[in-house]
Design a protein around this motif. Sequence first.
Motif, PDB file in Angstrom:
ATOM      1  N   ARG A 139       0.683  -1.145  -0.022  1.00 32.88           N
ATOM      2  CA  ARG A 139       0.069  -0.047  -0.076  1.00 32.88           C
ATOM      3  C   ARG A 139       0.781   1.236  -0.168  1.00 32.88           C
ATOM      4  NH1 ARG A 139      -5.527  -0.984   1.481  1.00 32.88           N
ATOM      5  NH2 ARG A 139      -5.928  -2.902   0.248  1.00 32.88           N
ATOM      6  N   GLY A 140       1.949   1.196  -0.024  1.00 32.33           N
ATOM      7  CA  GLY A 140       2.981   2.240   0.066  1.00 32.33           C
ATOM      8  C   GLY A 140       2.947   2.807   1.331  1.00 32.33           C
ATOM      9  N   ARG A 141       2.994   2.364   2.350  1.00 37.31           N
ATOM     10  CA  ARG A 141       2.864   3.225   3.593  1.00 37.31           C
ATOM     11  C   ARG A 141       3.872   2.516   4.609  1.00 37.31           C
ATOM     12  NH1 ARG A 141      -1.711   6.179   4.238  1.00 37.31           N
ATOM     13  NH2 ARG A 141      -3.465   5.642   2.525  1.00 37.31           N
ATOM     14  N   SER A 142       4.852   3.307   4.802  1.00 41.40           N
ATOM     15  CA  SER A 142       6.011   2.554   5.687  1.00 41.40           C
ATOM     16  C   SER A 142       5.647   2.625   7.187  1.00 41.40           C
ATOM     17  CB  SER A 142       7.369   3.646   5.685  1.00 41.40           C
ATOM     18  OG  SER A 142       7.013   5.023   5.851  1.00 41.40           O
ATOM     19  N   LYS A 143       4.467   3.223   7.673  1.00 40.82           N
ATOM     20  CA  LYS A 143       4.329   3.304   9.020  1.00 40.82           C
ATOM     21  C   LYS A 143       2.890   3.154   9.220  1.00 40.82           C
ATOM     22  CE  LYS A 143       5.645   6.266  13.118  1.00 40.82           C
ATOM     23  NZ  LYS A 143       6.085   7.749  13.330  1.00 40.82           N
ATOM     24  N   LEU A 144       2.634   2.116  10.035  1.00 38.79           N
ATOM     25  CA  LEU A 144       1.075   2.290  10.186  1.00 38.79           C
ATOM     26  C   LEU A 144       0.818   1.884  11.548  1.00 38.79           C
ATOM     27  CD1 LEU A 144      -1.548   1.518   8.474  1.00 38.79           C
ATOM     28  CD2 LEU A 144      -1.308  -0.799   8.931  1.00 38.79           C
ATOM     29  N   PRO A 145       0.231   2.927  12.514  1.00 35.32           N
ATOM     30  CA  PRO A 145      -0.123   2.443  13.828  1.00 35.32           C
ATOM     31  C   PRO A 145      -0.962   1.230  13.974  1.00 35.32           C
ATOM     32  CG  PRO A 145      -0.686   4.871  13.238  1.00 35.32           C
ATOM     33  CD  PRO A 145      -0.357   3.943  11.994  1.00 35.32           C
ATOM     34  N   LEU A 146      -0.873   0.607  15.162  1.00 30.53           N
ATOM     35  CA  LEU A 146      -1.707  -0.366  15.471  1.00 30.53           C
ATOM     36  C   LEU A 146      -2.356  -0.518  16.825  1.00 30.53           C
ATOM     37  CD1 LEU A 146      -2.236  -3.917  15.086  1.00 30.53           C
ATOM     38  CD2 LEU A 146      -0.114  -4.164  16.552  1.00 30.53           C
ATOM     39  N   THR A 147      -3.844  -0.683  16.923  1.00 30.83           N
ATOM     40  CA  THR A 147      -4.279  -0.993  18.097  1.00 30.83           C
ATOM     41  C   THR A 147      -4.676  -2.350  18.294  1.00 30.83           C
ATOM     42  OG1 THR A 147      -5.487   1.107  17.473  1.00 30.83           O
ATOM     43  CG2 THR A 147      -6.575  -0.357  19.131  1.00 30.83           C
ATOM     44  N   VAL A 148      -4.283  -2.750  19.736  1.00 34.83           N
ATOM     45  CA  VAL A 148      -4.499  -4.151  20.177  1.00 34.83           C
ATOM     46  C   VAL A 148      -5.870  -4.107  21.120  1.00 34.83           C
ATOM     47  CG1 VAL A 148      -3.649  -6.178  21.285  1.00 34.83           C
ATOM     48  CG2 VAL A 148      -2.330  -4.710  19.854  1.00 34.83           C
ATOM     49  N   ALA A 149      -7.001  -4.731  20.900  1.00 38.24           N
ATOM     50  CA  ALA A 149      -8.224  -4.544  21.548  1.00 38.24           C
ATOM     51  C   ALA A 149      -8.297  -6.087  21.751  1.00 38.24           C
ATOM     52  CB  ALA A 149      -9.031  -4.013  20.772  1.00 38.24           C
ATOM     53  N   LEU A 150      -9.206  -6.322  22.969  1.00 37.17           N
ATOM     54  CA  LEU A 150      -9.706  -7.577  23.570  1.00 37.17           C
ATOM     55  C   LEU A 150     -11.217  -7.813  23.707  1.00 37.17           C
ATOM     56  CD1 LEU A 150      -7.338  -7.832  26.597  1.00 37.17           C
ATOM     57  CD2 LEU A 150      -6.916  -8.691  24.374  1.00 37.17           C
ATOM     58  N   THR A 151     -11.574  -8.934  23.336  1.00 39.18           N
ATOM     59  CA  THR A 151     -13.326  -9.233  23.322  1.00 39.18           C
ATOM     60  C   THR A 151     -13.514  -9.339  25.030  1.00 39.18           C
ATOM     61  OG1 THR A 151     -12.857 -11.510  23.099  1.00 39.18           O
ATOM     62  CG2 THR A 151     -13.504 -10.298  21.406  1.00 39.18           C
ATOM     63  N   SER A 152     -12.511  -9.524  25.651  1.00 38.05           N
ATOM     64  CA  SER A 152     -12.565  -9.295  27.183  1.00 38.05           C
ATOM     65  C   SER A 152     -11.133  -9.536  27.835  1.00 38.05           C
ATOM     66  CB  SER A 152     -13.276 -10.790  27.556  1.00 38.05           C
ATOM     67  OG  SER A 152     -13.225 -10.928  29.285  1.00 38.05           O
ATOM     68  N   GLY A 153     -11.038  -8.485  28.568  1.00 33.29           N
ATOM     69  CA  GLY A 153      -9.578  -8.352  29.585  1.00 33.29           C
ATOM     70  C   GLY A 153      -9.661  -9.639  30.539  1.00 33.29           C
ATOM     71  N   GLU A 154     -10.878 -10.125  30.924  1.00 33.85           N
ATOM     72  CA  GLU A 154     -10.820 -11.345  31.692  1.00 33.85           C
ATOM     73  C   GLU A 154     -10.467 -12.497  31.287  1.00 33.85           C
ATOM     74  OE1 GLU A 154     -14.417  -9.981  35.002  1.00 33.85           O
ATOM     75  OE2 GLU A 154     -14.600 -11.324  33.367  1.00 33.85           O
ATOM     76  N   ASP A 155     -10.440 -12.747  29.905  1.00 41.44           N
ATOM     77  CA  ASP A 155     -10.485 -13.891  29.290  1.00 41.44           C
ATOM     78  C   ASP A 155      -8.859 -14.167  29.117  1.00 41.44           C
ATOM     79  OD1 ASP A 155     -10.482 -16.226  27.727  1.00 41.44           O
ATOM     80  OD2 ASP A 155     -11.565 -15.463  26.069  1.00 41.44           O
ATOM     81  N   VAL A 156      -8.310 -15.310  29.935  1.00 36.23           N
ATOM     82  CA  VAL A 156      -6.926 -15.623  29.867  1.00 36.23           C
ATOM     83  C   VAL A 156      -6.521 -16.279  28.694  1.00 36.23           C
ATOM     84  CG1 VAL A 156      -5.301 -17.073  31.011  1.00 36.23           C
ATOM     85  CG2 VAL A 156      -6.952 -15.900  32.355  1.00 36.23           C
ATOM     86  N   ALA A 157      -7.160 -16.950  27.894  1.00 37.57           N
ATOM     87  CA  ALA A 157      -7.411 -17.528  26.784  1.00 37.57           C
ATOM     88  C   ALA A 157      -6.845 -16.534  25.435  1.00 37.57           C
ATOM     89  CB  ALA A 157      -8.192 -18.426  26.082  1.00 37.57           C
ATOM     90  N   GLN A 158      -7.302 -15.308  25.874  1.00 39.25           N
ATOM     91  CA  GLN A 158      -7.420 -14.129  24.746  1.00 39.25           C
ATOM     92  C   GLN A 158      -6.422 -12.959  25.140  1.00 39.25           C
ATOM     93  OE1 GLN A 158      -8.019 -14.645  21.914  1.00 39.25           O
ATOM     94  NE2 GLN A 158     -10.108 -15.663  21.667  1.00 39.25           N
TER      95      GLN A 158
END
Length: 351
Positions: A139-158
């Motif tokens: 895509r011709g983009r050298s820099k791309l911010p990333l967001t990491v989000a959870l379906t649950s912060g309680e869920d150890v498997a995720q």
Amino acid sequence: MPQAQTINPTFSGNGNPDLGYNPPGVRNTDSAVPLHRKEPVTHDYNCEGPAPGKLAFRWIYGSNVAAKNRDPRVQVMQYNEDTFVLRQNVCVHWEAPFTYLLFGNQSALLIDSGATADAQHYPLRETIDAIITRWGQARGRSKLPLTVALTSGEDVAQNQGLAQFAGRPDTTIVPKPFDVMKRHYGFRKSWPSSKGAIDLGDRVIEVIPTPGTHKDGVTFYDPYCNFLFTGDLLFPGRINVSNDGDYIASLERLKAFAARQSVRWVLGGHIDMMFVPGKFYPRFATYKPYERVLQLTPDLIEEALQYAREVAGRDMMLIRPDFVLFNGVSPDQRTRVWPEGVPNIDPPHPF
């Protein structure tokens, strides 16, 4: 700064569905050639109906002896040019959770982070970095911010893989603590009645509060592919209901949402079910050769709601062809009563 190049995937290049060499399943691929662009591409995420993509293949299913498994630690499936489905090897962690990587014109979103913090055993960040680098080159983009989000912060498997992204440049990690997470999305005074959003740049992901299996549960909706990412709330497996009142209310909320929006697939966090109706793999199994497919049809939201109401206030498990509800009982609970209307078929023996 060079001007962003705007390309409509429906009418230009190999994104033209009217061209004979371009089959219907290969649309919205405006950055496929060349791989290394000098100018950034602005993708058009507006399309009629869900963006094309494919989930028709088999997941790696583990081994009887986990220590001898030599399959990739992270399996990557590219649904389409801007949507990736990743799965943790079942021999690294028996729950084999799914994570999802979505791209927009300005940033990327990783939904959930798997069950293992150790990058040597589960190289999630390394895998995500490689995908982002290649996508940026296309895509011709050298820099791309990333967001990491959870379906649950309680869920150890995720939530365990979250540790791998600590200190990563240009990365926003949605906080795990419940109150901080609500503040991040703007839910602080309106949980669980309101909605939040994550704007990836012309691809806006909606965030819907859905407690019930976890008190901090959320569902993500992608209007580009028409996917609902439901985590532990609804998936083809053993659904452990922690609060049946919240669970019913969340399914009601999703049912109303799906009635207003087009939903193609419901994609959860795991697969426990076999391909035969109502049969599922027990906890800690690392060999699952007869798994059901990951995707659920949106009508199963209403089915889950119907049977959630049936188990409400009762300590019991309830088997359905595509999922099993555990309300107030151990996730290892068993029953000799086979539900009416569900074919009782013995799955083949794997040996």
